[in-house]
Design an enzyme around this catalytic site. Structure first.
Site, PDB file in Angstrom:
ATOM      1  N   ASP A 166       4.217   6.304  -8.335  1.00 15.16           N
ATOM      2  CA  ASP A 166       5.631   5.921  -8.293  1.00 15.16           C
ATOM      3  C   ASP A 166       6.245   6.304  -6.945  1.00 15.16           C
ATOM      4  O   ASP A 166       6.582   7.459  -6.706  1.00 15.16           O
ATOM      5  CB  ASP A 166       6.376   6.618  -9.436  1.00 15.16           C
ATOM      6  N   ASP A 206       9.926   0.819  -4.651  1.00 21.72           N
ATOM      7  CA  ASP A 206       9.658   1.426  -5.954  1.00 21.72           C
ATOM      8  C   ASP A 206       8.492   0.712  -6.628  1.00 21.72           C
ATOM      9  O   ASP A 206       8.643  -0.409  -7.142  1.00 21.72           O
ATOM     10  CB  ASP A 206      10.911   1.348  -6.824  1.00 21.72           C
TER      11      ASP A 206
END
Length: 390
Positions: A260, A57
């Site tokens: 992201d 992430d």
């Protein structure tokens, strides 16, 4: 009589792992396993080591793993980490500087550093601790690092049962790259749902010197650090040869989109998305689905969208054009149903509405690119790559 020294097995194993770290020309590297729209980095934790599978992430800044006992954890195939069985585990004191590198901590009666990390899809909380994290390398040998991580005893972060944690790749001091001293890293993400056809397929993530994205076809765009995340500037998107600017006025703010890897969709502000959708519909002769209770307002079709019947999109970042094919921009949101939806969405109608006039570049459209993040040059690089062949 000569004295003898007996070394504890834990010491010997730790010494061996640390020694491997200093090998020359050895790039730390880990497997990435695709699963249900996420990409799980395989690592080992503790002494003796236990495998964990953490979501990578780029928009998160604390590494955590599900620990035993866990009062509320999602179902999992892989066991949680039991700190009592590791001889290298140690809790971080609430009064230490390391504890307060995270924004949401409090002291327990036992002086433990209790952390909370919140996400759109839930939270993770537990004890901040230090432990050995081990990954592989380009030489095939293991490298190990002392990592401060969240030993999670309560997780409502809703993801697949293969997931046992999260590998934060952001810019903050508790992210994985920051803690291993890596100023750069790169990864190659596999296309969505490829694991259903090739269940054992994996790709790679690399850290440090040797992980640079170079060679023919590389394009790079300036990086902007915003809230310990990687932002870039999106100027517009072309649908075929029709250019759609980010703003109708033609003006854009620097760093208007966050890259992201932990989110799936490419989320855009409503004005930009609506103009883009109009152009996409023009390029697809099939009638889209309407008024579906499950899919809502998403642009979806009952026919697979391929290179033959779907448009090529070119994402215009500042100084870098990235071409997206239908395999990246359309996918099946519901396994087993012949429904194919646009992987770009209007974020105003989702939990991402707080983004306002910002955007989010999710992992669907990152597939089949070698993507590099370089904090020294402050650049993000993209190289079209068949990630199945790395």
């Amino acid at each position: 009589m000569a004295s003898s020294v007996i070394f504890h097995p834990c010491f010997l194993l730790s010494y061996y792992l640390i020694g491997l770290l200093v090998m020359a020309n050895n790039v730390p590297q880990a497997q990435l396993i695709p699963y249900f729209g996420q990409h799980l980095m395989k690592a080992s934790i503790g002494t003796p080591p236990v495998d964990i599978f953490g979501i990578i992430d780029t928009a998160s800044n604390i590494v955590w793993a599900q620990c035993v006992p866990c009062d509320a954890c999602f179902n999992k195939i892989h066991p949680g980490f039991d700190p009592k069985k590791s001889c290298t585990y140690s809790e971080i004191s609430c009064h230490s500087e390391k504890c307060h590198e995270w924004y949401d901590v409090h002291c327990s009666p036992q002086n433990s550093c209790n952390y909370v990390s919140g996400y759109i899809s839930g939270l993770s909380n537990g004890v901040l601790a230090k432990e050995k994290f081990t990954i592989t390398s380009t030489s095939g040998q293991a490298v190990s690092y002392d990592i401060a991580f969240g030993c999670a005893h309560n997780v409502t972060y809703s993801h697949s049962n293969h997931t046992t944690g999260l590998i934060a790749l952001g810019v903050g001091p508790l992210s994985f790259p920051s803690q291993i001293g890596s100023k750069r890293f790169s990864y190659c993400l596999l296309p969505y749902a490829i694991e259903y056809t090739y269940p054992n397929i994996t790709s790679k993530i690399s850290f440090g010197n040797g992980s640079e994205v170079v060679g023919d076809g590389v394009v790079s765009t300036p990086m902007f650090i915003d809230g310990e995340q990687y932002n870039v500037t999106l100027e517009g998107i072309s649908v075929g040869d029709t250019y759609v600017p980010f703003n109708s006025s033609g003006k854009v703010s620097k760093g208007n989109i966050c890259i992201d890897s932990g989110s799936t969709l490419f989320a855009l502000p409503p004005d930009f998305y609506n103009r883009l959708e109009v152009e996409v519909k023009k390029r697809i002769s099939i009638e889209p689905m309407k008024n579906d209770t499950l899919l809502g307002d998403r642009l979806c079709y009952r026919t697979e969208i391929t290179n033959d019947n779907g448009p090529i999109l070119t994402v215009h970042f500042e100084g870098a054009d990235v071409e997206l094919k239908p395999i990246q921009t359309f996918n099946q949101p519901v396994r087993g149903y012949d429904i194919y939806c646009f992987a770009i969405i209007n974020h105003a109608k989702t939990k991402l509405a707080d983004l306002g006039d910002q955007g989010l570049y999710g992992n669907f459209v990152q597939a089949n690119f070698l993507i590099g993040f370089d904090l020294e040059t402050r650049m993000v690089s993209f190289k079209p790559t068949d990630c199945t062949k790395l």
